[in-house]
Design a protein around this motif. Structure first.
Motif, PDB file in Angstrom:
ATOM      1  N   PRO A  90       0.791  -1.236   0.000  1.00  0.00           N
ATOM      2  CA  PRO A  90       0.000   0.000   0.000  1.00  0.00           C
ATOM      3  C   PRO A  90       0.820   1.282   0.000  1.00  0.00           C
ATOM      4  CG  PRO A  90      -0.881  -1.576   1.584  1.00  0.00           C
ATOM      5  CD  PRO A  90       0.429  -2.126   1.115  1.00  0.00           C
ATOM      6  N   GLN A  91       2.079   1.222   0.460  1.00  0.00           N
ATOM      7  CA  GLN A  91       2.918   2.423   0.493  1.00  0.00           C
ATOM      8  C   GLN A  91       3.872   2.516  -0.698  1.00  0.00           C
ATOM      9  OE1 GLN A  91       2.452   4.744   3.018  1.00  0.00           O
ATOM     10  NE2 GLN A  91       0.759   3.371   3.515  1.00  0.00           N
ATOM     11  N   PHE A  92       3.788   1.551  -1.612  1.00  0.00           N
ATOM     12  CA  PHE A  92       4.739   1.464  -2.733  1.00  0.00           C
ATOM     13  C   PHE A  92       4.251   2.357  -3.868  1.00  0.00           C
ATOM     14  CE2 PHE A  92       6.729  -1.519  -6.073  1.00  0.00           C
ATOM     15  CZ  PHE A  92       7.957  -0.891  -5.969  1.00  0.00           C
ATOM     16  N   ARG A  93       5.007   3.376  -4.206  1.00  0.00           N
ATOM     17  CA  ARG A  93       4.564   4.387  -5.162  1.00  0.00           C
ATOM     18  C   ARG A  93       4.768   4.029  -6.635  1.00  0.00           C
ATOM     19  NH1 ARG A  93       7.489   9.370  -2.153  1.00  0.00           N
ATOM     20  NH2 ARG A  93       9.114   7.805  -2.058  1.00  0.00           N
ATOM     21  N   PRO A  94       5.869   3.377  -7.025  1.00  0.00           N
ATOM     22  CA  PRO A  94       6.134   3.153  -8.453  1.00  0.00           C
ATOM     23  C   PRO A  94       4.992   2.541  -9.261  1.00  0.00           C
ATOM     24  CG  PRO A  94       8.114   2.714  -7.204  1.00  0.00           C
ATOM     25  CD  PRO A  94       7.028   2.949  -6.203  1.00  0.00           C
ATOM     26  N   PRO A  95       4.324   1.460  -8.806  1.00  0.00           N
ATOM     27  CA  PRO A  95       3.242   0.924  -9.658  1.00  0.00           C
ATOM     28  C   PRO A  95       2.090   1.897  -9.812  1.00  0.00           C
ATOM     29  CG  PRO A  95       3.232  -0.165  -7.514  1.00  0.00           C
ATOM     30  CD  PRO A  95       4.493   0.635  -7.586  1.00  0.00           C
ATOM     31  N   ARG A  96       1.866   2.705  -8.798  1.00  0.00           N
ATOM     32  CA  ARG A  96       0.768   3.671  -8.866  1.00  0.00           C
ATOM     33  C   ARG A  96       1.028   4.734  -9.925  1.00  0.00           C
ATOM     34  NH1 ARG A  96       0.700   1.298  -4.036  1.00  0.00           N
ATOM     35  NH2 ARG A  96      -1.328   1.083  -3.004  1.00  0.00           N
ATOM     36  N   ARG A  97       2.268   5.064 -10.158  1.00  0.00           N
ATOM     37  CA  ARG A  97       2.581   6.048 -11.201  1.00  0.00           C
ATOM     38  C   ARG A  97       2.179   5.525 -12.577  1.00  0.00           C
ATOM     39  NH1 ARG A  97       8.417   6.439  -8.392  1.00  0.00           N
ATOM     40  NH2 ARG A  97       7.914   7.940  -6.754  1.00  0.00           N
ATOM     41  N   TYR A  98       2.547   4.288 -12.841  1.00  0.00           N
ATOM     42  CA  TYR A  98       2.200   3.724 -14.144  1.00  0.00           C
ATOM     43  C   TYR A  98       0.702   3.462 -14.258  1.00  0.00           C
ATOM     44  CZ  TYR A  98       6.976   3.439 -15.723  1.00  0.00           C
ATOM     45  OH  TYR A  98       8.239   3.772 -16.138  1.00  0.00           O
ATOM     46  N   LEU A  99       0.070   3.103 -13.141  1.00  0.00           N
ATOM     47  CA  LEU A  99      -1.372   2.921 -13.177  1.00  0.00           C
ATOM     48  C   LEU A  99      -2.088   4.228 -13.472  1.00  0.00           C
ATOM     49  CD1 LEU A  99      -1.935   0.431 -10.204  1.00  0.00           C
ATOM     50  CD2 LEU A  99      -2.294  -0.027 -12.644  1.00  0.00           C
ATOM     51  N   LEU A 100      -1.587   5.336 -12.954  1.00  0.00           N
ATOM     52  CA  LEU A 100      -2.188   6.631 -13.254  1.00  0.00           C
ATOM     53  C   LEU A 100      -2.128   6.911 -14.749  1.00  0.00           C
ATOM     54  CD1 LEU A 100      -3.433   9.330 -12.506  1.00  0.00           C
ATOM     55  CD2 LEU A 100      -1.139  10.162 -11.900  1.00  0.00           C
ATOM     56  N   ALA A 101      -0.969   6.638 -15.352  1.00  0.00           N
ATOM     57  CA  ALA A 101      -0.828   6.848 -16.799  1.00  0.00           C
ATOM     58  C   ALA A 101      -1.734   5.906 -17.587  1.00  0.00           C
ATOM     59  CB  ALA A 101       0.629   6.650 -17.202  1.00  0.00           C
ATOM     60  N   ILE A 102      -1.828   4.653 -17.164  1.00  0.00           N
ATOM     61  CA  ILE A 102      -2.654   3.671 -17.871  1.00  0.00           C
ATOM     62  C   ILE A 102      -4.137   4.019 -17.757  1.00  0.00           C
ATOM     63  CG2 ILE A 102      -3.427   1.267 -17.846  1.00  0.00           C
ATOM     64  CD1 ILE A 102      -0.549   0.471 -17.120  1.00  0.00           C
ATOM     65  N   TYR A 103      -4.587   4.304 -16.535  1.00  0.00           N
ATOM     66  CA  TYR A 103      -6.005   4.616 -16.342  1.00  0.00           C
ATOM     67  C   TYR A 103      -6.407   5.862 -17.123  1.00  0.00           C
ATOM     68  CZ  TYR A 103      -6.120   1.245 -12.458  1.00  0.00           C
ATOM     69  OH  TYR A 103      -6.059   0.110 -11.681  1.00  0.00           O
ATOM     70  N   ALA A 104      -5.540   6.877 -17.100  1.00  0.00           N
ATOM     71  CA  ALA A 104      -5.859   8.099 -17.835  1.00  0.00           C
ATOM     72  C   ALA A 104      -5.917   7.821 -19.331  1.00  0.00           C
ATOM     73  CB  ALA A 104      -4.828   9.187 -17.527  1.00  0.00           C
ATOM     74  N   ASP A 105      -4.993   6.995 -19.811  1.00  0.00           N
ATOM     75  CA  ASP A 105      -4.968   6.667 -21.247  1.00  0.00           C
ATOM     76  C   ASP A 105      -6.204   5.864 -21.645  1.00  0.00           C
ATOM     77  OD1 ASP A 105      -3.271   6.724 -23.753  1.00  0.00           O
ATOM     78  OD2 ASP A 105      -3.541   4.560 -23.542  1.00  0.00           O
TER      79      ASP A 105
END
Length: 534
Positions: A464-479
């Motif tokens: 839950p505190q791991f940031r790296p996958p969330r960055r790519y998920l933000l880009a994927i979800y927005a795309d």
């Protein structure tokens, strides 16, 4: 200052502290009592703050544990009153003045058979483990300092083959594989003697063949702590390996790594058995979770632990993990001196390889450091990653490093295949979130967005505190125009990353999301419909 003790700490029977005239100075707070007892039973009456936090606040994060320790120290000082000078606390450790404190391991009445720290039970699993062990030892030792010295060496593991069903080449081959995995880790000492004098530090691993589903042969592994009569871990899997005979089955390799991980976890939880924080069985087990927290304070603690233990036989691994810390500090922009961080990381990696060039953990961390500190120079770590896989194919970190090299070399199929292996090997272990993240990156690079999204979501869920996958998920979800999930991830990143903003995310070329930038996914039109703009 007088040479006469001003406080007496009684450890057997009900815990109590008395002043020079016999006045009661026992703290009212049970946590303060436990803190004083931990110090009084420690080598040289001193412990590091992190060790004390792990015993009394093991279920709290570092920040809350540190605050709780400060509060208990204040409570303890108030209880000691004018004798508070016996307590010495620095930023690193806490101790008692041995000239001013008398520790009684036996009750004054020699006929008494009181229990060690009678009635002092704290609702923390680590303290519970510690006090149970000390109470067991007190039954056979009149003075506990002898016991502390007795457990200053490493834990031992005895591999035992149960050949009651007949000898099997597979059984011996699997035992050899496990032996190699455990020996390389360096935190355990393999032994053939289950009646070793250090039985309190012995774990047995029994490997045998049993009848599995539809009477097909199956491998059965059981790890057991004979002193506590406790089953530590067990697993059953089909005995017939798939693939070519010279290519071990992934399931067998995975179980070997799961065993190693579980033993490391068990020892980390049982670290109260060791008389020093820098003992080899404990350092990696305690430091690696801090490294993968991706929190600056936690990683600094890990760096100090690894540095303090450099005289151990695991020094090459300690150097390799310090190089990994340098990588994280650089990529996560935790350092204000990036050039110095790069040079230090490369130096640590080179020194680690020089010390132990045939350890897959060393090779893996060094390969990652050389690739990522060179900003994606795949050639820098290619040979190291390839050798890491060859040396120990059961190490998911080796496959992680190989996938990392392939990603930056543009070999997307190799990257995806290697990342899948790493993910399978790391399943059911603390490294699963890390390998799922790498699988997500490899799939993302290969254009397999479905697999990438699934793996990154798993990684984010597991950590839950791991940031790296969330960055790519933000880009994927927005795309994908999935704005509800994008907004949820954006809110998480704003909470996890101080000063996070979409402007930084989209426009900073050094922000750690280079693969999304390569695919031209970081443009304002992708994010302008988000309701939460940061």
């Amino acid at each position: 200052m007088t040479d006469e003790p001003v406080l007496t700490v009684q450890l057997t029977g009900p815990f109590r502290v008395t002043g020079p005239g016999g006045q009661d100075r026992t703290p009212k707070s049970r946590k303060a009592q436990a803190l004083l007892a931990l110090l009084a039973t420690s080598p040289n009456l001193r412990r590091t703050r992190s060790w004390l936090q792990d015993k009394l606040w093991s279920q709290s994060d570092a920040a809350h544990g540190s605050a709780s320790l400060r509060q208990s120290l204040s409570s303890l000082r108030r209880s000691l009153g004018e004798h508070a000078r016996v307590l010495d606390a620095t930023r690193q450790d806490v101790g008692l003045d041995s000239d001013l404190v008398c520790v009684l391991w036996k009750e004054a009445d020699s006929e008494s058979t009181g229990e060690f720290l009678e009635g002092l039970d704290i609702a923390d699993p680590e303290f519970g483990n510690w006090i149970r062990f000390m109470r067991r030892g007190s039954k056979s030792h009149s003075q506990m300092p002898v016991l502390a010295d007795q457990f200053s060496s490493r834990w031992k593991v005895a591999l035992m083959l149960d050949q009651s069903g007949g000898q099997s080449p597979l059984l011996q081959s699997f035992a050899d594989m496990i032996s190699r995995v455990l020996r390389e880790q360096g935190e355990l000492e393999l032994t053939e003697h289950v009646d070793d004098n250090s039985v309190d530090r012995l774990v047995t691993v029994t490997i045998g063949l049993i009848s599995g589903t539809e009477n097909a042969p199956a491998l059965r592994l059981v790890a057991h702590d004979p002193n506590l009569n406790r089953q530590v871990w067990s697993r059953t899997l089909p005995a017939s390996p798939g693939g070519q005979s010279d290519q071990p089955d992934i399931a067998l390799l995975g179980v070997a790594f799961q065993l190693q991980s579980e033993l490391t976890r068990y020892l980390a939880q049982s670290r109260n058995l060791i008389g020093t924080d820098a003992c080899p069985p404990l350092v990696l087990g305690a430091a690696i979770p801090r490294i993968f927290s991706f929190q600056p304070e936690e990683m600094n603690q890990a760096a100090h632990m690894l540095s303090d233990a450099m005289d151990s036989k695991n020094a090459a691994q300690f150097l390799g993990w310090q190089a990994q810390i340098a990588v994280i500090n650089l990529i996560e922009q935790f350092t204000d001196a990036p050039e110095a961080c790069v040079e230090r990381g490369k130096m640590l990696a080179a020194k680690a390889i020089e010390m132990d060039p045939m350890n897959s953990v060393v090779l893996s961390t060094a390969a990652n450091a050389q690739v990522l500190l060179e900003r994606g120079n795949a050639a820098a770590g290619a040979d190291l990653a390839k050798l890491a896989v060859k040396v120990n194919p059961a190490n998911p970190l080796a496959w992680w490093a190989f996938a990392n090299v392939a990603i930056y070399a543009g070999k997307t199929e190799d990257a995806l295949r290697s990342a899948r292996v790493a993910s399978r090997l790391a399943a059911r272990t603390p490294l699963q979130f890390w390998c799922e993240f790498q699988l997500g990156l490899a799939a993302f690079k290969a254009g397999d967005i479905v697999t990438a999204k699934r793996a990154l979501e798993t990684s984010a869920c597991l950590a839950p505190q791991f940031r790296p996958p969330r960055r790519y998920l933000l880009a994927i979800y927005a795309d994908l125009r999935d704005f509800e999930k994008a907004e949820s991830i954006l809110a998480q990143l704003k909470e996890l990353e101080p000063g996070f903003s979409l402007d930084h995310f989209v426009n900073d070329p050094l922000y750690p999301i280079s693969l999304a930038r390569e695919k031209n996914m970081l443009t304002w039109d992708k994010f302008q419909d988000l309701k939460i703009i940061g």
